[in-house]
Design a protein around this motif. Structure first.
Motif, PDB file in Angstrom:
ATOM      1  N   ALA A 265      -3.946  45.719   0.510  1.00  0.00           N
ATOM      2  CA  ALA A 265      -4.558  44.962  -0.579  1.00  0.00           C
ATOM      3  C   ALA A 265      -3.614  45.026  -1.764  1.00  0.00           C
ATOM      4  CB  ALA A 265      -5.926  45.534  -0.960  1.00  0.00           C
ATOM      5  N   ILE A 266      -3.293  43.876  -2.349  1.00  0.00           N
ATOM      6  CA  ILE A 266      -2.361  43.840  -3.480  1.00  0.00           C
ATOM      7  C   ILE A 266      -3.020  43.092  -4.632  1.00  0.00           C
ATOM      8  CG2 ILE A 266      -0.364  43.915  -1.958  1.00  0.00           C
ATOM      9  CD1 ILE A 266       0.090  40.985  -2.479  1.00  0.00           C
ATOM     10  N   ASP A 267      -2.597  43.457  -5.844  1.00  0.00           N
ATOM     11  CA  ASP A 267      -3.126  42.813  -7.043  1.00  0.00           C
ATOM     12  C   ASP A 267      -2.211  43.166  -8.210  1.00  0.00           C
ATOM     13  OD1 ASP A 267      -4.784  41.301  -8.613  1.00  0.00           O
ATOM     14  OD2 ASP A 267      -6.184  42.936  -9.036  1.00  0.00           O
ATOM     15  N   TYR A 268      -2.317  42.370  -9.280  1.00  0.00           N
ATOM     16  CA  TYR A 268      -1.558  42.611 -10.505  1.00  0.00           C
ATOM     17  C   TYR A 268      -2.485  43.179 -11.565  1.00  0.00           C
ATOM     18  CZ  TYR A 268       2.927  40.523  -9.307  1.00  0.00           C
ATOM     19  OH  TYR A 268       4.157  40.276  -8.755  1.00  0.00           O
ATOM     20  N   LEU A 269      -1.963  44.136 -12.324  1.00  0.00           N
ATOM     21  CA  LEU A 269      -2.675  44.729 -13.462  1.00  0.00           C
ATOM     22  C   LEU A 269      -1.851  44.479 -14.707  1.00  0.00           C
ATOM     23  CD1 LEU A 269      -4.962  46.455 -14.641  1.00  0.00           C
ATOM     24  CD2 LEU A 269      -3.611  48.486 -14.106  1.00  0.00           C
ATOM     25  N   GLY A 270      -2.442  43.859 -15.707  1.00  0.00           N
ATOM     26  CA  GLY A 270      -1.695  43.592 -16.922  1.00  0.00           C
ATOM     27  C   GLY A 270      -2.083  42.269 -17.543  1.00  0.00           C
ATOM     28  N   ASN A 323      -6.366  34.886  -5.891  1.00  0.00           N
ATOM     29  CA  ASN A 323      -5.792  33.537  -5.941  1.00  0.00           C
ATOM     30  C   ASN A 323      -4.830  33.372  -7.104  1.00  0.00           C
ATOM     31  OD1 ASN A 323      -7.407  31.699  -3.830  1.00  0.00           O
ATOM     32  ND2 ASN A 323      -8.794  33.219  -4.695  1.00  0.00           N
ATOM     33  N   GLY A 324      -4.088  34.426  -7.451  1.00  0.00           N
ATOM     34  CA  GLY A 324      -3.039  34.289  -8.446  1.00  0.00           C
ATOM     35  C   GLY A 324      -1.992  33.284  -7.997  1.00  0.00           C
ATOM     36  N   LEU A 343      -2.146  36.257   5.590  1.00  0.00           N
ATOM     37  CA  LEU A 343      -2.547  36.312   4.182  1.00  0.00           C
ATOM     38  C   LEU A 343      -4.026  35.964   4.057  1.00  0.00           C
ATOM     39  CD1 LEU A 343      -1.827  36.609   1.192  1.00  0.00           C
ATOM     40  CD2 LEU A 343      -1.187  34.185   1.181  1.00  0.00           C
ATOM     41  N   ASN A 344      -4.814  36.905   3.516  1.00  0.00           N
ATOM     42  CA  ASN A 344      -6.238  36.681   3.263  1.00  0.00           C
ATOM     43  C   ASN A 344      -6.427  36.456   1.765  1.00  0.00           C
ATOM     44  OD1 ASN A 344      -7.002  37.165   5.970  1.00  0.00           O
ATOM     45  ND2 ASN A 344      -6.929  39.362   5.618  1.00  0.00           N
ATOM     46  N   SER A 345      -6.774  35.242   1.366  1.00  0.00           N
ATOM     47  CA  SER A 345      -7.042  34.929  -0.041  1.00  0.00           C
ATOM     48  C   SER A 345      -8.535  35.093  -0.303  1.00  0.00           C
ATOM     49  CB  SER A 345      -6.603  33.501  -0.368  1.00  0.00           C
ATOM     50  OG  SER A 345      -5.205  33.363  -0.202  1.00  0.00           O
ATOM     51  N   SER A 351     -13.992  39.114  -7.495  1.00  0.00           N
ATOM     52  CA  SER A 351     -13.042  40.213  -7.353  1.00  0.00           C
ATOM     53  C   SER A 351     -13.556  41.310  -6.439  1.00  0.00           C
ATOM     54  CB  SER A 351     -12.718  40.797  -8.740  1.00  0.00           C
ATOM     55  OG  SER A 351     -13.905  41.228  -9.390  1.00  0.00           O
ATOM     56  N   GLN A 352     -14.875  41.360  -6.185  1.00  0.00           N
ATOM     57  CA  GLN A 352     -15.413  42.407  -5.317  1.00  0.00           C
ATOM     58  C   GLN A 352     -14.853  42.309  -3.909  1.00  0.00           C
ATOM     59  OE1 GLN A 352     -17.065  40.504  -7.410  1.00  0.00           O
ATOM     60  NE2 GLN A 352     -18.959  41.393  -8.171  1.00  0.00           N
ATOM     61  N   GLN A 353     -14.402  41.120  -3.513  1.00  0.00           N
ATOM     62  CA  GLN A 353     -13.871  40.982  -2.162  1.00  0.00           C
ATOM     63  C   GLN A 353     -12.583  41.772  -1.983  1.00  0.00           C
ATOM     64  OE1 GLN A 353     -13.583  36.906  -0.939  1.00  0.00           O
ATOM     65  NE2 GLN A 353     -12.768  37.380   1.079  1.00  0.00           N
TER      66      GLN A 353
END
Length: 496
Positions: A265-270, A323-324, A343-345, A351-353
């Motif tokens: 699982a990946i995501d951006y913080l900032g 969905n960035g 890739l799972n979008s 965001s809970q997903q």
């Protein structure tokens, strides 16, 4: 006052007074309004021709330029002039003939709105949307042509119930006729063509589902009226805006993968106060996470960082991301297709997903907030937190993320008695055999011999190689007496 000039001769004078709303525009919007109104006023003469718009407001030269980015209202006006070919030219007011004449306009009579067509359209929609009261004469007239009511009348009088009247047959004892109007007790059975209008009248004031049912039950009735009321209220846009949110769907938990680094699982913080972003990558199996500090977060830089991490741990089977723009771009999808990664979008605005990485973001944000309050180096504090996290047993797995990911718990500053790992005798034998073969080959090639130096021997200063001998230089004999220096104050003449 707008003047149209051709061959330096005035042709036409037109003017327009501003409405109450237009008077509240800023000066630039008023000047832009004058240009748009004048062009549309002379559409018959200007369309298909190149012409010049002369104004005493210099800002309009930039606003009506091809690459300008004005406010929303002026931008809509610019779009309205896209079908014309023109150029805006600035001319000071003292040289612009329209400037003095524009001050002579009277404002006694109210002027219509600038966009009169839109106002008329909105008024017509509002007038037609209001439901009209239903009269008894209209009910009686439509009851005579309603197929269901006519079939019920025949069933009541001749006891011949057709298929259309079957839904009303259980209420046979309650049904009666008042002229041509069918009643159930004291309630009117509405013809099918008037049912929708009846619902609209009953929903005036947005009473809600229960009160709307109570309002209808005392006056009108038809089969499945409660079901239609519920459907009507659920489709009402006004009620939907203020209604309580619907109950959430039951949770669907993610199954634990069979091995580490299979599903990520990946995501951006900032952005952070420093302008940096954090790329957070979490493994679903071990809860092991990697954090990359980034300044640019486009798809190219994201792929570059992921390649470096995947070179350490390998390619996963799937990646879950939101969905960035950088995570749904063509480049990122091509990278996933190249590396055979699914890739799972996630669902937009849900965001809970992607809850695994979102929960880690909350912990990271807590550490960064503490570092900001203490005015310390947040990058160093971040690495300290990651070291602590990887060496701490997880609350769910009861194993450290490093142990599940790397097969061992990384060492930290706390004292620990390390337990020996299971010995692999086959691996140890292969290692010993390979090292012995390498030693034997190297000793034979270099003609190596055991050294005769033993403990307690004096070290030798004799150079062992030619290079060391050259570095030491020629040997010199010890001089017992100092050599005399020559007097150079009167040097001798040099002769061949």
């Amino acid at each position: 006052m707008i003047s149209m000039i051709a061959h330096k001769c005035m042709q036409t004078l037109v003017h327009k007074s501003l409405s109450d709303t237009e008077k509240r525009y800023c000066q630039t919007e008023k000047e832009a309004l004058a240009l748009v109104w004048s062009v549309e006023r002379f559409h018959f003469y200007l369309f298909g021709r190149y012409f010049e718009l002369i104004t005493d407001h210099r800002a309009l030269e930039v606003i009506f330029a091809p690459k300008s980015k004005p406010c929303a209202r002026i931008e809509r006006w610019v779009l309205r002039l896209q079908s014309y070919k023109f150029k805006v030219i600035y001319r000071p007011g003292k040289n612009n003939i329209a400037d003095p004449l524009s001050r002579l306009v009277t404002t006694e009579r109210p002027q219509p709105c600038f966009d009169i067509g839109a106002e008329i359209y909105v008024n017509n929609i509002a007038a037609s949307a209001a439901p009209v009261a239903i009269k008894l004469a209209e009910i009686e007239e439509l009851s005579q042509t309603d197929e269901i009511i006519c079939a019920v009348k025949k069933g009541l009088t001749d006891n011949d119930w057709e298929e259309k009247a079957i839904p009303l047959k259980p209420f046979e004892t309650e049904l009666c006729l008042a002229g041509n109007i069918l009643l159930r007790g004291v309630r009117i059975v509405m013809p099918e063509k008037l049912r929708q209008r009846t619902l609209e009248l009953a929903h005036e004031g947005h009473p809600g589902m229960s009160k709307m049912k109570q309002r209808l039950r005392g006056k009108v009735w038809w089969p499945k009226i409660d079901t239609e009321v519920e459907a009507y209220v659920k489709k009402c846009h006004g009620c939907m805006m203020v209604a309580a949110p619907p109950a959430p769907e039951p949770l669907k938990r993610t199954t634990l993968p069979s091995e580490p680094w299979q599903h990520l699982a990946i995501d951006y913080l900032g952005p952070l106060p420093s302008g940096d972003y954090l790329l957070v990558i979490v493994d679903y199996f071990s809860r092991y996470k990697e954090v990359e500090i980034m300044r640019k977060i486009d798809s190219v830089e994201t792929i570059k960082r992921l390649r470096r991490i995947f070179a350490l741990f390998g390619y996963p089977l799937s990646i879950t991301a939101d969905n960035g723009t950088q995570l749904v771009s063509v480049e990122f999808k091509a990278f996933c297709n190249e590396t055979n990664i699914h890739l799972n979008s996630t669902t937009p605005y849900w965001s809970q997903q992607n809850g695994e990485v979102e929960r880690q973001n909350r912990s990271l944000l807590k550490v960064l907030t503490i570092s900001q309050n203490q005015r310390s180096d947040w990058k160093s504090d971040l690495q300290t937190y990651l070291h602590m996290y990887r060496a701490t047993p997880h609350a769910t797995t009861l194993k450290t993320p490093s142990e599940l990911m790397l097969g061992r718990t990384i060492r930290d500053k706390l004292p620990n008695i390390s337990q020996p790992m299971e010995q692999n005798e086959e691996l140890r034998d292969r290692d010993k055999e390979s090292k012995e073969k390498g030693k034997q080959y190297a000793d034979e090639k270099r003609h190596a011999k055991p050294s005769e130096i033993k403990e307690g021997n004096e070290p030798s200063t004799q150079p062992s190689t030619l290079d060391e001998a050259i570095a030491q230089g020629p040997e010199t004999e010890a001089v017992s007496e100092p050599r005399p220096k020559r007097n150079c104050t009167k040097p001798a003449r040099y002769t061949d």
